[in-house]
Design a protein around this motif. Sequence first.
Motif, PDB file in Angstrom:
ATOM      1  N   GLN A   1       0.830  -1.203   0.000  1.00  0.00           N
ATOM      2  CA  GLN A   1       0.000   0.000   0.000  1.00  0.00           C
ATOM      3  C   GLN A   1       0.868   1.258   0.000  1.00  0.00           C
ATOM      4  OE1 GLN A   1      -2.219  -0.958   3.542  1.00  0.00           O
ATOM      5  NE2 GLN A   1      -4.043  -1.602   2.380  1.00  0.00           N
ATOM      6  N   GLN A   2       1.965   1.181   0.761  1.00  0.00           N
ATOM      7  CA  GLN A   2       2.914   2.292   0.814  1.00  0.00           C
ATOM      8  C   GLN A   2       3.496   2.560  -0.574  1.00  0.00           C
ATOM      9  OE1 GLN A   2       3.645   4.394   3.249  1.00  0.00           O
ATOM     10  NE2 GLN A   2       5.140   5.438   1.957  1.00  0.00           N
ATOM     11  N   ILE A   3       3.877   1.473  -1.266  1.00  0.00           N
ATOM     12  CA  ILE A   3       4.448   1.626  -2.605  1.00  0.00           C
ATOM     13  C   ILE A   3       3.393   2.157  -3.576  1.00  0.00           C
ATOM     14  CG2 ILE A   3       5.422   0.336  -4.571  1.00  0.00           C
ATOM     15  CD1 ILE A   3       6.814  -1.465  -2.437  1.00  0.00           C
ATOM     16  N   ALA A   4       2.168   1.630  -3.487  1.00  0.00           N
ATOM     17  CA  ALA A   4       1.080   2.125  -4.350  1.00  0.00           C
ATOM     18  C   ALA A   4       0.897   3.625  -4.134  1.00  0.00           C
ATOM     19  CB  ALA A   4      -0.218   1.380  -4.058  1.00  0.00           C
ATOM     20  N   TYR A   5       0.938   4.028  -2.866  1.00  0.00           N
ATOM     21  CA  TYR A   5       0.777   5.442  -2.527  1.00  0.00           C
ATOM     22  C   TYR A   5       1.906   6.283  -3.137  1.00  0.00           C
ATOM     23  CZ  TYR A   5       0.529   9.689   0.275  1.00  0.00           C
ATOM     24  OH  TYR A   5       0.450  10.994   0.674  1.00  0.00           O
ATOM     25  N   GLU A   6       3.135   5.773  -3.042  1.00  0.00           N
ATOM     26  CA  GLU A   6       4.280   6.525  -3.589  1.00  0.00           C
ATOM     27  C   GLU A   6       4.212   6.656  -5.107  1.00  0.00           C
ATOM     28  OE1 GLU A   6       8.062   5.164  -2.038  1.00  0.00           O
ATOM     29  OE2 GLU A   6       7.301   5.239   0.013  1.00  0.00           O
ATOM     30  N   ILE A   7       3.812   5.573  -5.772  1.00  0.00           N
ATOM     31  CA  ILE A   7       3.698   5.631  -7.237  1.00  0.00           C
ATOM     32  C   ILE A   7       2.597   6.632  -7.628  1.00  0.00           C
ATOM     33  CG2 ILE A   7       3.094   4.319  -9.333  1.00  0.00           C
ATOM     34  CD1 ILE A   7       4.393   1.853  -7.981  1.00  0.00           C
ATOM     35  N   GLU A   8       1.485   6.589  -6.897  1.00  0.00           N
ATOM     36  CA  GLU A   8       0.388   7.512  -7.206  1.00  0.00           C
ATOM     37  C   GLU A   8       0.824   8.972  -6.985  1.00  0.00           C
ATOM     38  OE1 GLU A   8      -3.262   6.522  -5.205  1.00  0.00           O
ATOM     39  OE2 GLU A   8      -4.434   7.171  -6.937  1.00  0.00           O
ATOM     40  N   GLN A   9       1.564   9.201  -5.904  1.00  0.00           N
ATOM     41  CA  GLN A   9       2.082  10.541  -5.640  1.00  0.00           C
ATOM     42  C   GLN A   9       3.004  11.004  -6.768  1.00  0.00           C
ATOM     43  OE1 GLN A   9      -0.066  11.742  -3.231  1.00  0.00           O
ATOM     44  NE2 GLN A   9       1.743  12.966  -2.748  1.00  0.00           N
ATOM     45  N   TYR A  10       3.839  10.066  -7.242  1.00  0.00           N
ATOM     46  CA  TYR A  10       4.767  10.373  -8.326  1.00  0.00           C
ATOM     47  C   TYR A  10       4.003  10.829  -9.576  1.00  0.00           C
ATOM     48  CZ  TYR A  10       8.421   9.775 -11.837  1.00  0.00           C
ATOM     49  OH  TYR A  10       9.308   9.988 -12.861  1.00  0.00           O
ATOM     50  N   ILE A  11       2.954  10.075  -9.920  1.00  0.00           N
ATOM     51  CA  ILE A  11       2.129  10.419 -11.095  1.00  0.00           C
ATOM     52  C   ILE A  11       1.523  11.805 -10.913  1.00  0.00           C
ATOM     53  CG2 ILE A  11      -0.017   9.841 -12.328  1.00  0.00           C
ATOM     54  CD1 ILE A  11       0.621   6.859 -11.665  1.00  0.00           C
TER      55      ILE A  11
ATOM     56  N   LEU B   1       7.865  -3.647 -14.276  1.00  0.00           N
ATOM     57  CA  LEU B   1       7.769  -4.407 -13.031  1.00  0.00           C
ATOM     58  C   LEU B   1       9.168  -4.711 -12.478  1.00  0.00           C
ATOM     59  CD1 LEU B   1       5.721  -5.865 -11.182  1.00  0.00           C
ATOM     60  CD2 LEU B   1       5.815  -7.814 -12.717  1.00  0.00           C
ATOM     61  N   ASP B   2      10.073  -5.144 -13.362  1.00  0.00           N
ATOM     62  CA  ASP B   2      11.433  -5.468 -12.927  1.00  0.00           C
ATOM     63  C   ASP B   2      12.143  -4.249 -12.341  1.00  0.00           C
ATOM     64  OD1 ASP B   2      11.220  -8.088 -13.604  1.00  0.00           O
ATOM     65  OD2 ASP B   2      12.071  -7.842 -15.616  1.00  0.00           O
ATOM     66  N   THR B   3      12.030  -3.122 -13.050  1.00  0.00           N
ATOM     67  CA  THR B   3      12.690  -1.900 -12.583  1.00  0.00           C
ATOM     68  C   THR B   3      12.124  -1.469 -11.227  1.00  0.00           C
ATOM     69  OG1 THR B   3      12.939  -1.264 -14.893  1.00  0.00           O
ATOM     70  CG2 THR B   3      13.303   0.466 -13.254  1.00  0.00           C
ATOM     71  N   LEU B   4      10.802  -1.528 -11.102  1.00  0.00           N
ATOM     72  CA  LEU B   4      10.170  -1.133  -9.835  1.00  0.00           C
ATOM     73  C   LEU B   4      10.581  -2.075  -8.701  1.00  0.00           C
ATOM     74  CD1 LEU B   4       6.592  -0.266 -11.192  1.00  0.00           C
ATOM     75  CD2 LEU B   4       8.253   1.366 -10.285  1.00  0.00           C
ATOM     76  N   THR B   5      10.692  -3.362  -9.021  1.00  0.00           N
ATOM     77  CA  THR B   5      11.085  -4.357  -8.022  1.00  0.00           C
ATOM     78  C   THR B   5      12.476  -4.022  -7.464  1.00  0.00           C
ATOM     79  OG1 THR B   5       9.794  -6.039  -9.164  1.00  0.00           O
ATOM     80  CG2 THR B   5      11.475  -6.835  -7.637  1.00  0.00           C
TER      81      THR B   5
ATOM     82  N   ARG C   1      14.000  -1.004  -7.668  1.00  0.00           N
ATOM     83  CA  ARG C   1      14.005   0.307  -7.018  1.00  0.00           C
ATOM     84  C   ARG C   1      13.499   0.228  -5.575  1.00  0.00           C
ATOM     85  NH1 ARG C   1      10.772   4.323  -9.973  1.00  0.00           N
ATOM     86  NH2 ARG C   1      12.424   3.889 -11.463  1.00  0.00           N
ATOM     87  N   TYR C   2      12.405  -0.504  -5.388  1.00  0.00           N
ATOM     88  CA  TYR C   2      11.814  -0.545  -4.040  1.00  0.00           C
ATOM     89  C   TYR C   2      12.408  -1.667  -3.192  1.00  0.00           C
ATOM     90  CZ  TYR C   2       8.455   2.984  -5.449  1.00  0.00           C
ATOM     91  OH  TYR C   2       7.877   4.154  -5.865  1.00  0.00           O
ATOM     92  N   ASN C   3      13.240  -2.494  -3.843  1.00  0.00           N
ATOM     93  CA  ASN C   3      13.928  -3.553  -3.122  1.00  0.00           C
ATOM     94  C   ASN C   3      12.953  -4.461  -2.354  1.00  0.00           C
ATOM     95  OD1 ASN C   3      16.209  -4.970  -2.386  1.00  0.00           O
ATOM     96  ND2 ASN C   3      16.612  -3.691  -0.571  1.00  0.00           N
ATOM     97  N   VAL C   4      11.922  -4.862  -3.048  1.00  0.00           N
ATOM     98  CA  VAL C   4      10.937  -5.792  -2.473  1.00  0.00           C
ATOM     99  C   VAL C   4      10.694  -6.907  -3.484  1.00  0.00           C
ATOM    100  CG1 VAL C   4       9.756  -4.078  -1.032  1.00  0.00           C
ATOM    101  CG2 VAL C   4       9.027  -4.402  -3.405  1.00  0.00           C
ATOM    102  N   SER C   5       9.841  -7.866  -3.125  1.00  0.00           N
ATOM    103  CA  SER C   5       9.582  -8.985  -4.031  1.00  0.00           C
ATOM    104  C   SER C   5       8.708  -8.525  -5.205  1.00  0.00           C
ATOM    105  CB  SER C   5       8.866 -10.111  -3.285  1.00  0.00           C
ATOM    106  OG  SER C   5       7.560  -9.703  -2.958  1.00  0.00           O
ATOM    107  N   ARG C   6       8.796  -9.300  -6.290  1.00  0.00           N
ATOM    108  CA  ARG C   6       7.942  -9.045  -7.460  1.00  0.00           C
ATOM    109  C   ARG C   6       6.475  -9.063  -7.062  1.00  0.00           C
ATOM    110  NH1 ARG C   6       9.521  -9.551 -12.953  1.00  0.00           N
ATOM    111  NH2 ARG C   6       7.566 -10.304 -13.791  1.00  0.00           N
ATOM    112  N   SER C   7       6.111  -9.956  -6.158  1.00  0.00           N
ATOM    113  CA  SER C   7       4.689 -10.089  -5.821  1.00  0.00           C
ATOM    114  C   SER C   7       4.186  -8.865  -5.045  1.00  0.00           C
ATOM    115  CB  SER C   7       4.412 -11.387  -5.072  1.00  0.00           C
ATOM    116  OG  SER C   7       4.832 -11.275  -3.739  1.00  0.00           O
TER     117      SER C   7
END
Lengths: 234, 234
Positions: free
Chosen positions: A5-15, A29-33, A35-41
């Motif tokens: 949810q935190q990542i979703a919020y950050e991406i939305e803020q970025y947009i 997806l790979d680049t975001l994975t 950047r945020y240093n979390v799992s693909r899922s």
Amino acid sequence: MNKYQQIAYEIEQYIHEHNLEQGTKLDSLDTLTKRYNVSRSTISKALDTLEKRGAIFQQRGSGIFVRRQRREGYVSLLVNRGFSANFKAGDTHYDVLNVEQTIANEEVAHNLHIEIGTPVYLVERLVYQGEKKLCKEISYFPVELVPYLNKEIAEQSIFNYLETAYKMNISFSDVYLVVNQLTDAEADALDLPPLSPGLYMEQVVYLATGTPFDYSKVVYHYKHAKFFVQSVNH
Amino acid sequence: MNKYQQIAYEIEQYIHEHNLEQGTKLDSLDTLTKRYNVSRSTISKALDTLEKRGAIFQQRGSGIFVRRQRREGYVSLLVNRGFSANFKAGDTHYDVLNVEQTIANEEVAHNLHIEIGTPVYLVERLVYQGEKKLCKEISYFPVELVPYLNKEIAEQSIFNYLETAYKMNISFSDVYLVVNQLTDAEADALDLPPLSPGLYMEQVVYLATGTPFDYSKVVYHYKHAKFFVQSVNH
């Protein structure tokens, strides 16, 4: 807030901050994975959340794209965070007409999945957007789930209160819309001539457990109510 | 139809045929994975699709539950498959008032992301639900995407035609709603007294690529238009 949810919020803020146009391609997806240093899922879940909210669309094999609401002044029917969240901060205020404990009649009981006669809070409010009367709202909350409400609480966002004070996990809602002519009392309350059009909304809001905790009946001033829905087909 | 869409369809049919109540627990992800003999991610995608459509809700750690529309006669604003898909089969018919090629004015161009003056098809229809007049609709399609339309095609579902004849992948839509008093011409077309309430909907429908291919302006007969939205909060 969970990680996704935190990542979703950050991406939305970025947009939002970069004012990205509809159709702008976002990182993969790979680049975001990475950047945020979390799992693909986790990223995948964040992106699905944004897709559900209508902020992006994902096109298999070709990428992730910005999806934007393109009209000012329309309120999302999908973001059921209450009036305060949908309008500009500070612009919404409530004139609380009544807060009382009563018992559920047949209609209220049916919508809240409780027995007729069960104790409920009734809250009646006029909602203003700036100087304008936006709507008149009557809400019911089962006392078992919402043990205490008063006029002071109802002068702010009740949802914020329930999330903060009771750690309630507000999750989804069913919204029903019909149009009709206002009754004389409704026209009077909204400062409109008799028989003016009215937009009637009924909303049942659920906790993450699937338990309904709020049944609201709202009549909107037709000149101040504009709604949008961003739908996903499949 | 992809595999996950097929599975989503089958699960939805199962819920429908067994008339499962809101809150009924469905089989787990693991059980479904075994039953359909596909990967976990395929089942996961099918379930996400059903969640987006408001057919189920998933509660982490505790399972997958039925989510149901609880009122008869309300049409989903999230299922943008056109009128024919939303109402009972065979109940919808169209009185085609006009089909012609014209050019996009500023409003049409803006909504379809094309230049002013670009060739578009204009389709004007009265939509009936059984004997009742449901709405009057004006739709615009860019000729570049929809090379041919005629009266015979417009007497059926145009979306079905586009998917079948042109293999178009209809994907998502933006829907805008306002309420106002009908103009005299609209009241006349819908057999309503002057100044009756009207529900005005504008819809932009997109292909999976994000390209808009349909901009429609619809005015609904207020007594025959009932809508619902099932929202997901996060």
